[in-house]
Structure formats: C-alpha cells, structure tokens
Design a protein around this motif. Structure first.
Motif, PDB file in Angstrom:
ATOM      1  N   PHE A 264       0.837  -1.197   0.000  1.00 47.61           N
ATOM      2  CA  PHE A 264       0.000   0.000   0.000  1.00 47.61           C
ATOM      3  C   PHE A 264       0.876   1.253   0.000  1.00 47.61           C
ATOM      4  CE2 PHE A 264      -2.202   3.357   2.350  1.00 47.61           C
ATOM      5  CZ  PHE A 264      -3.309   3.509   1.536  1.00 47.61           C
ATOM      6  N   PHE A 265       1.953   1.216   0.793  1.00 49.53           N
ATOM      7  CA  PHE A 265       2.801   2.398   0.861  1.00 49.53           C
ATOM      8  C   PHE A 265       3.543   2.607  -0.465  1.00 49.53           C
ATOM      9  CE2 PHE A 265       6.504   4.915   2.288  1.00 49.53           C
ATOM     10  CZ  PHE A 265       5.794   5.982   2.811  1.00 49.53           C
ATOM     11  N   ARG A 266       3.892   1.531  -1.145  1.00 43.39           N
ATOM     12  CA  ARG A 266       4.484   1.678  -2.482  1.00 43.39           C
ATOM     13  C   ARG A 266       3.532   2.450  -3.400  1.00 43.39           C
ATOM     14  NH1 ARG A 266       6.188  -3.794  -1.339  1.00 43.39           N
ATOM     15  NH2 ARG A 266       8.463  -3.870  -1.209  1.00 43.39           N
ATOM     16  N   THR A 267       2.254   2.112  -3.336  1.00 42.71           N
ATOM     17  CA  THR A 267       1.259   2.825  -4.134  1.00 42.71           C
ATOM     18  C   THR A 267       1.191   4.284  -3.721  1.00 42.71           C
ATOM     19  OG1 THR A 267      -0.034   0.785  -4.302  1.00 42.71           O
ATOM     20  CG2 THR A 267      -1.163   2.829  -4.840  1.00 42.71           C
ATOM     21  N   SER A 268       1.275   4.533  -2.421  1.00 43.06           N
ATOM     22  CA  SER A 268       1.216   5.905  -1.922  1.00 43.06           C
ATOM     23  C   SER A 268       2.405   6.727  -2.403  1.00 43.06           C
ATOM     24  CB  SER A 268       1.179   5.892  -0.380  1.00 43.06           C
ATOM     25  OG  SER A 268       0.083   5.157   0.089  1.00 43.06           O
ATOM     26  N   VAL A 269       3.601   6.132  -2.362  1.00 43.18           N
ATOM     27  CA  VAL A 269       4.802   6.840  -2.822  1.00 43.18           C
ATOM     28  C   VAL A 269       4.702   7.117  -4.318  1.00 43.18           C
ATOM     29  CG1 VAL A 269       7.305   6.693  -3.115  1.00 43.18           C
ATOM     30  CG2 VAL A 269       6.251   5.936  -0.978  1.00 43.18           C
ATOM     31  N   SER A 270       4.199   6.138  -5.078  1.00 40.23           N
ATOM     32  CA  SER A 270       4.032   6.342  -6.519  1.00 40.23           C
ATOM     33  C   SER A 270       3.105   7.515  -6.792  1.00 40.23           C
ATOM     34  CB  SER A 270       3.468   5.075  -7.172  1.00 40.23           C
ATOM     35  OG  SER A 270       4.403   4.026  -7.110  1.00 40.23           O
ATOM     36  N   ALA A 271       2.036   7.611  -5.996  1.00 42.30           N
ATOM     37  CA  ALA A 271       1.104   8.732  -6.162  1.00 42.30           C
ATOM     38  C   ALA A 271       1.783  10.058  -5.841  1.00 42.30           C
ATOM     39  CB  ALA A 271      -0.110   8.534  -5.257  1.00 42.30           C
ATOM     40  N   ALA A 272       2.577  10.065  -4.766  1.00 41.04           N
ATOM     41  CA  ALA A 272       3.277  11.296  -4.376  1.00 41.04           C
ATOM     42  C   ALA A 272       4.269  11.733  -5.449  1.00 41.04           C
ATOM     43  CB  ALA A 272       3.998  11.081  -3.043  1.00 41.04           C
ATOM     44  N   LEU A 273       4.873  10.763  -6.147  1.00 38.48           N
ATOM     45  CA  LEU A 273       5.840  11.090  -7.198  1.00 38.48           C
ATOM     46  C   LEU A 273       5.171  11.563  -8.481  1.00 38.48           C
ATOM     47  CD1 LEU A 273       8.274   8.085  -6.707  1.00 38.48           C
ATOM     48  CD2 LEU A 273       8.840  10.490  -6.333  1.00 38.48           C
ATOM     49  N   ARG A 274       3.897  11.220  -8.643  1.00 36.80           N
ATOM     50  CA  ARG A 274       3.203  11.618  -9.869  1.00 36.80           C
ATOM     51  C   ARG A 274       2.681  13.035  -9.809  1.00 36.80           C
ATOM     52  NH1 ARG A 274       0.655   6.565  -9.444  1.00 36.80           N
ATOM     53  NH2 ARG A 274      -1.312   7.554  -8.875  1.00 36.80           N
ATOM     54  N   TYR A 275       2.441  13.546  -8.604  1.00 34.64           N
ATOM     55  CA  TYR A 275       1.753  14.818  -8.483  1.00 34.64           C
ATOM     56  C   TYR A 275       2.625  15.868  -7.808  1.00 34.64           C
ATOM     57  CZ  TYR A 275      -2.064  11.591  -9.326  1.00 34.64           C
ATOM     58  OH  TYR A 275      -2.853  10.622  -9.851  1.00 34.64           O
ATOM     59  N   LEU A 276       2.216  17.120  -7.996  1.00 33.89           N
ATOM     60  CA  LEU A 276       2.975  18.236  -7.435  1.00 33.89           C
ATOM     61  C   LEU A 276       2.650  18.468  -5.976  1.00 33.89           C
ATOM     62  CD1 LEU A 276       2.690  20.775 -10.395  1.00 33.89           C
ATOM     63  CD2 LEU A 276       4.640  19.350  -9.800  1.00 33.89           C
ATOM     64  N   THR A 277       1.434  18.099  -5.559  1.00 36.36           N
ATOM     65  CA  THR A 277       1.030  18.329  -4.177  1.00 36.36           C
ATOM     66  C   THR A 277       0.600  17.013  -3.548  1.00 36.36           C
ATOM     67  OG1 THR A 277      -1.227  18.836  -4.886  1.00 36.36           O
ATOM     68  CG2 THR A 277       0.293  20.696  -4.621  1.00 36.36           C
ATOM     69  N   ILE A 278       0.671  16.963  -2.216  1.00 36.83           N
ATOM     70  CA  ILE A 278       0.294  15.762  -1.482  1.00 36.83           C
ATOM     71  C   ILE A 278      -0.691  16.156  -0.397  1.00 36.83           C
ATOM     72  CG2 ILE A 278       1.129  13.809  -0.135  1.00 36.83           C
ATOM     73  CD1 ILE A 278       3.891  14.272  -1.288  1.00 36.83           C
ATOM     74  N   ASP A 279      -1.786  15.410  -0.313  1.00 40.06           N
ATOM     75  CA  ASP A 279      -2.758  15.664   0.740  1.00 40.06           C
ATOM     76  C   ASP A 279      -2.133  15.357   2.091  1.00 40.06           C
ATOM     77  OD1 ASP A 279      -4.930  14.656   2.676  1.00 40.06           O
ATOM     78  OD2 ASP A 279      -6.084  15.720   1.144  1.00 40.06           O
ATOM     79  N   SER A 280      -2.120  16.335   3.001  1.00 41.08           N
ATOM     80  CA  SER A 280      -1.401  16.180   4.270  1.00 41.08           C
ATOM     81  C   SER A 280      -2.015  15.091   5.151  1.00 41.08           C
ATOM     82  CB  SER A 280      -1.367  17.512   5.017  1.00 41.08           C
ATOM     83  OG  SER A 280      -2.677  17.990   5.242  1.00 41.08           O
ATOM     84  N   THR A 281      -3.354  14.988   5.170  1.00 40.63           N
ATOM     85  CA  THR A 281      -4.002  13.957   5.988  1.00 40.63           C
ATOM     86  C   THR A 281      -3.674  12.577   5.454  1.00 40.63           C
ATOM     87  OG1 THR A 281      -5.808  15.490   6.459  1.00 40.63           O
ATOM     88  CG2 THR A 281      -6.200  13.153   6.907  1.00 40.63           C
ATOM     89  N   PHE A 282      -3.788  12.429   4.144  1.00 39.61           N
ATOM     90  CA  PHE A 282      -3.453  11.162   3.493  1.00 39.61           C
ATOM     91  C   PHE A 282      -2.001  10.789   3.778  1.00 39.61           C
ATOM     92  CE2 PHE A 282      -1.054  10.641  -0.569  1.00 39.61           C
ATOM     93  CZ  PHE A 282      -1.100   9.264  -0.658  1.00 39.61           C
ATOM     94  N   LEU A 283      -1.116  11.783   3.685  1.00 41.74           N
ATOM     95  CA  LEU A 283       0.306  11.546   3.909  1.00 41.74           C
ATOM     96  C   LEU A 283       0.554  11.075   5.334  1.00 41.74           C
ATOM     97  CD1 LEU A 283       3.316  11.790   3.252  1.00 41.74           C
ATOM     98  CD2 LEU A 283       3.153  14.217   3.790  1.00 41.74           C
ATOM     99  N   GLN A 284      -0.006  11.784   6.299  1.00 43.29           N
ATOM    100  CA  GLN A 284       0.231  11.458   7.700  1.00 43.29           C
ATOM    101  C   GLN A 284      -0.288  10.060   8.031  1.00 43.29           C
ATOM    102  OE1 GLN A 284       2.064  13.302   9.670  1.00 43.29           O
ATOM    103  NE2 GLN A 284       1.901  11.801  11.326  1.00 43.29           N
ATOM    104  N   ASN A 285      -1.485   9.740   7.541  1.00 43.74           N
ATOM    105  CA  ASN A 285      -2.073   8.427   7.831  1.00 43.74           C
ATOM    106  C   ASN A 285      -1.215   7.299   7.286  1.00 43.74           C
ATOM    107  OD1 ASN A 285      -4.226   9.646   9.091  1.00 43.74           O
ATOM    108  ND2 ASN A 285      -5.590   9.528   7.324  1.00 43.74           N
TER     109      ASN A 285
END
Length: 528
Positions: A264-285
């Motif tokens: 799941f975290f691999r998917t999360s990192v991939s999402a963070a690398l695709r976009y310019l901004t990261i949702d802070s709540t999503f990131l923290q969780n």
C-alpha cells in the motif's frame, strides 16, 4: 459528461405536458442536437429537440426527444416508437430551449473538469470534495469504515444551527446514530439498472445520498451528500454513482487499510511522485502505518538497469534486500524506468555500510545507480526524485554509483546559465587566468580553485592535485604575476572560487562532467 432526462429537466423551467419513459434511468445522454426531418437523427446518446410539426409524420423517432407541442398525440407517437423524453407546451421556443440545454451540459462538463483536475493534481481531500459538492450543490462529507470524519467540503456547509453537523465536527465522527447503517453499508447493487448509491429520507434530518467504497467485502469509506439549500432526491443517485466512480481510485489510494502495508505504501509513494502536491491527511495516515513521520530524514536511491531487466519483479526485492539490515526503514518500488529505493531514518545513516553490497548487485545486473541528498520533509519527495535523476540526465557515462552532490555544482551552473550569461558574472581574476591557460596550455585555473576549495591549505591542495608543495607554491606565484588578487578578503575569495568552478564546468565536455575537486563526498572515488 453524460446526463439523463431528469437531470436536464431539473435545470429547465418549461411547462411539461407529458414525460414518456423513465427519465431517472442511467446517465447516457452527452449532447443535444436539433431534430432535422429526412436526416438520420437516431444516435442513441443524443437528446434531440423538435417542434410537433417536425416529427408528427416521421417514420423513425430518435431514442431521446423533447417535443414542443403535440400534447397527447405526441405522447402516443413516442410510445409507438419506444422513444423517451418530454412533451412541452406549444409556446416554448425551440432555439432558446436548445441553447439552455447546451448550457446545462457545459456547466456539468466544467464541474467534472474541475474535479478531474483536483484529482490529477493530487489536491487535498477537502478540495476534491468541494468539487464534488458543485454537482448537486450540496454539502459532501467523507467517512471512514467506522464513520470517523475523513474530510468534508467547505462549499454548502451546514449552518451553525445544524446541531447534528456541529456535533459531528466536534467528535470528528458521525453522531447520526439513527442512520440506517444496514442501508449505508449495504453491498453495491449488482443490477445494472439500479444505482449503487442509497437515498436516505429520514424524519427530522435533511435528505442524504450515500455510497460506499469497498475493497472486496470490506468497507473502506463512505461519501455522503447532504441536502442544504437545493433539494436532492432519488433521481440524483445515478449522478452520485458517477462521482463515486471517478473518486474510487483516489479513495483506494489514500484510505485503503486492507492492503498489505508495504504494498500500500508503495502505491502511496508512486502517487506522491506523480503529483505536485500531497494531501497532508493522506500523507500522515500512510506514514504512521510504517511508524514514519513527515519530518523524518529520507534519502532516495535510483537504480537504472538495462532495458531487458526493467520491471522484472524479483529484482525489486533484490535491491530492497541490499538494505535488509534496515528493512523497516527501507522500501523499494518501480517508478518510470527506475527501481526507486526510499531510505528512512537509520537507513540513511547506514547507507555507506550497504554500499559494497549495492555495488555487487549492480555489477551482477549491469546497472548503475544515483544517490540523492538527504532531506527532512516527505512532501519534497517529487523534487528530490528529480534531483537524484540528474546524474543520469547530464552524464553520458555515469559511474556505477553516483551521488547527486557530486553533480550538484554542475547542475546548478547549467540551470543558471540557461537563465542568464554566467560568464558575465565571473570575477575578472578567474577570466584572466582562464585566458592565460588557453593561450599557454597551463592549468592554473584548476590550481587556484583547488587551493581555495581547501581553505588555502598548501598541504591539502597539493595532495589533491598530486603535486609537491613547492610546485604548488611556484604555481601560485605565477598566478599572482598574471593578475594580482586579494585572497584575504573573504568576499573576493568566495567570488573567485565560484568563478573558477563556473568556468571549469562551462568549458568541460559532456563526457567529463564529474567534478573531481568539489570537496563533496570525499569517499565518492572509493565507491565509484
């Protein structure tokens, strides 16, 4: 986007004689055309508009039609041809009606585009929910499986007198204990003729439409649309279904706790690398699940393998296994053409311990790697990935193990030179020495750079240049004869040093980009 007849009628204010067929069916109308007799006006996903005199004698009616005039006779004609739509009073203007319907499609398309843009740019959850709220002009809230509040729209917020919502905000969890949870958590309908969302008409609270997001048979989240000013009813369920389909990948990416944590975290990192901004709540969780924090130390290692070995699944785990001693502080994933290894905390400190094993694996796979800088804000991951990629971009012959810090000066000079002429900012001392080197085949510019880089230490500079101290002293005297300088002034000294570095880099060929006297990573040559 597509609409159904009911959603179109919601936005029109025309006297209706008859509604034929089911206006609340699935949304499959995507445009409006004028009906022209003797033309093939039979496209199934088009709503046609005509006056009664245009359609009364045609052999085939389109699937969807709004007819102005005709009354009961028009209704019978619709039923004869199995057409669906509306019969309006005769006083309606056909051209004005068509323009109004086109405006309805334009408005929904604009709202849809704003939602898609918010998702593409990985905007915070509340921004995405704000876009969702515009479809029905109502308040939207997102809840977890246990009905904890994950986010809500700022648009169409319930008023301060809405005690139930105020209590929900205070508890950060839904307090609507009389919600029919069996309906809210019901499995999606498998009947394609029925919407998946649920319309909730409960005494003493506003109308709601809810729909769940499921992973298998487990509920991940529930989104609830709440009536505030504009009424919502059953016929909005297909619209809510459509919104939920658009949101589904984002919800799974941000809130699915049923996936394997590391996958799941691999998917999360991939999402963070695709976009310019990261949702802070999503990131923290997501970070908390691994025991990481947003402001911990991180470092990126990029592995580039031959094309034939890219995306070979077991290699991902081979490189993760290189850092097996720091398993809980390391995760590897595929991104673009690289294996990206994200180091966290202690793994950053232990990087040098794993260099030999990393080199061995790279040699075995005929690969190369680049090691980025350490950083302490996870939201910078996209920027740090781009920096770690620099050695591959600016060098045609990267070493087995490369450090961005060894290429940083070159990178910065190249970036600055694309904005303005760097040479024009160089100190005149460096310019004169460069001119002398070109004319006489000497290398005094590098001598001066190395001397200044080593804080004017004759011993350190001579060792770096592989010459005797007396030779270095002789060269410095020659430099003084070429152009006088004041190396005791720290500002002058710094300017001259920067100028030496800039001129050296600008004059280097692309095949010899790696700086050998930058002073960063003194052990880089040992690991190269």
């Amino acid at each position: 986007m597509k609409l159904n007849v009911r959603l179109i009628l919601d936005s029109l204010n025309y006297p209706i004689d008859h509604i034929i067929g089911n206006p609340d069916k699935q949304m499959d109308i995507y445009d409006v055309y004028p009906f022209v007799p003797d033309h093939a006006c039979t496209q199934g996903c088009i709503l046609y508009v005509a006056t009664w005199d245009k359609v009364r004698n045609v052999e085939v009616l389109p699937k969807y039609l709004i007819c102005i005039g005709g009354g009961s006779a028009a209704k019978k004609l619709f039923e004869k041809h199995s057409a669906e739509g509306v019969v309006l009073h005769e006083e309606s203007d056909v051209l004005l009606l068509q323009l109004e319907i086109q405006e309805i499609f334009t408005r929904y398309n604009t709202i849809e585009r704003e939602l898609l843009n918010a998702l593409i740019e990985n905007m915070p959850t509340h921004t995405i929910l704000n876009a969702c709220a515009m479809f029905l002009k109502c308040h939207v809230a997102l809840y977890s499986a246990d009905y904890s509040l994950l986010g809500y729209s700022d648009n169409f917020m319930p008023g301060e007198n809405e005690s139930m919502w105020q209590d929900t905000l205070k508890a950060n969890k839904s307090v609507m204990t009389h919600f029919p949870r069996d309906k809210v958590h019901a499995l999606p309908s498998k009947n394609n003729d029925l919407p998946k969302s649920t319309f909730l008409d409960i005494d003493n609270i506003p109308n709601h439409i809810s729909i769940g997001f499921d992973y298998g048979y487990s509920r991940v989240a529930t989104i609830v649309f709440c009536e505030i000013k504009k009424p919502i009813s059953e016929h909005h369920q297909w619209l809510v279904d459509y919104i939920a389909d658009i949101l589904h990948p984002m919800i799974m990416e941000r809130y699915n706790t049923f996936l394997d944590i590391r996958n799941f975290f691999r998917t999360s990192v991939s999402a963070a690398l695709r976009y310019l901004t990261i949702d802070s709540t999503f990131l923290q969780n997501n970070l908390v699940r691994l025991g990481w924090e947003k402001n911990d130390y991180y470092q990126i290692v990029l592995v580039k393998l031959p094309a034939a070995l890219q995306n070979v699944s077991h290699l991902l785990y081979n490189y993760e296994d290189v850092f097996a001693g720091s398993y809980s502080d390391c995760i590897a994933l595929y991104h673009e053409i690289y294996i990206l290894i994200l180091l966290h905390g202690n793994a950053c400190d232990q990087l040098t311990r794993h260099t030999a094993t990393l080199r061995k694996q790279l040699v075995m796979d005929k690969g190369v790697c680049s090691i980025g800088m350490r950083f302490c804000d996870f939201t910078e991951i996209k920027m740090q990935y781009d920096l770690a990629n620099i050695p591959f971009r600016i060098s045609t012959k990267p070493r087995r193990i490369n450090y961005y810090s060894d290429y940083m000066t070159t990178h910065l000079i190249y970036e600055l030179s694309s904005c303005f002429p760097i040479r024009a900012t160089c100190h005149h001392v460096a310019i004169r020495i460069e001119e002398y080197d070109i004319a006489n085949g000497t290398n005094f510019l590098l001598t001066l750079e190395t001397y200044l880089m080593n804080n004017k230490s004759l011993m350190a500079a001579s060792e770096k240049l592989f010459i005797h101290r007396s030779t270095l002293t002789y060269r410095l005297k020659c430099i003084e004869k070429i152009v006088p300088m004041n190396l005791d002034d720290p500002c002058q000294r710094f300017h001259i040093l920067l100028s030496c570095v800039a001129l050296r880099i600008l004059d280097k060929s692309e095949n010899d980009l790696s700086p050998k006297s930058s002073g960063s990573h003194n052990d880089a040559s040992k690991h190269a």
